[in-house]
Design an enzyme around this catalytic site. Structure first.
Site, PDB file in Angstrom:
ATOM      1  NE  ARG A  92      -1.729  -1.707   3.401  1.00 32.66           N
ATOM      2  CZ  ARG A  92      -1.952  -1.831   4.687  1.00 32.66           C
ATOM      3  NH1 ARG A  92      -3.102  -1.472   5.190  1.00 32.66           N
ATOM      4  NH2 ARG A  92      -1.030  -2.315   5.489  1.00 32.66           N
ATOM      5  CB  SER A 130      -8.934  -5.419   7.932  1.00 34.54           C
ATOM      6  OG  SER A 130      -8.765  -6.014   6.668  1.00 34.54           O
TER       7      SER A 130
END
Ligand code: COA
Length: 161
Positions: A92, A130
């Site tokens: 990411r 998450s």
């Protein structure tokens, strides 16, 4: 030529659009993609392994994913057991690099038969995790752009059910 099978491992607690982005792109490269939920993650999870697998299975229903599975123990052992040769990981941001580098090097030191392939997470999901989804949902914030409707419903049930 032998089939190229890749394993996409993770906690998936819960699966997000960021994971789906990686899965969709991996499906274009490999003959088979196995999505594998780690059973022995040290993280405190919100969803049980069974719940995570169920959500993934439902969400991936229309995609030609080889299977949604779970694994315990060393990832490279699982990969070899599946007769796969590649581990897919999403990157990411630069902050992911150090941990992922360590993981990939360790796996490589265990076996040279398995390669790790990194895919850059698409920009809209580069800030996603998450944990952040769980936090926003817990505080009743909007998660519609971050997770599929089934995951949103499951989060609502956990926090407000
Ligand atoms: N978009 C958005 N978010 C993403 C993403 C993407 N493309 N890819 C990962 N993430 C997020 C996840 O949601 C997760 O968020 P969280 O930390 O809030 O839960 C985080 O990035 C990283 O999680 P994940 O990709 O699920 O990896 P992990 O660190 O939880 O698990 C394993 C890593 C399971 C692959 C690793 O621990 C492992 O291989 N375990 C097996 C044991 C083993 O072999 N150990 C030796 C290896 S050295």
């Amino acid at each position: 030529m032998p089939l190229k099978i890749a394993v996409y491992p993770g906690s998936f607690d819960p699966v997000t659009y960021g994971h789906l982005d990686i899965i969709d792109r991996a499906l274009k490269i490999f003959d088979g993609v196995i999505v594998a939920v780690a059973r022995n993650s040290e993280k405190n999870s919100l969803f049980s392994v069974k719940e995570r697998v169920k959500l993934l299975t439902e969400i991936l229903e229309d995609r030609p994913v080889a299977k949604v599975d779970t694994f315990e123990g060393l990832l490279v052992d699982y990969v070899r057991q599946c007769e796969a040769s590649v581990i897919i990981r999403g990157l990411r941001a630069v902050s992911d690099f150090e941990y992922e580098f360590q993981l990939a090097q360790m796996n490589r030191s265990i076996t040279r038969d398995v390669e790790t392939l990194f895919m850059m997470t698409s920009v809209p999901y580069s800030y996603l995790s998450s944990s952040i989804v769980k936090e926003v949902s817990m505080l009743n914030g909007p998660v519609d752009k971050l997770v599929p409707p089934k995951v949103k419903a499951a989060l609502d049930a956990k926090f407000r059910g």
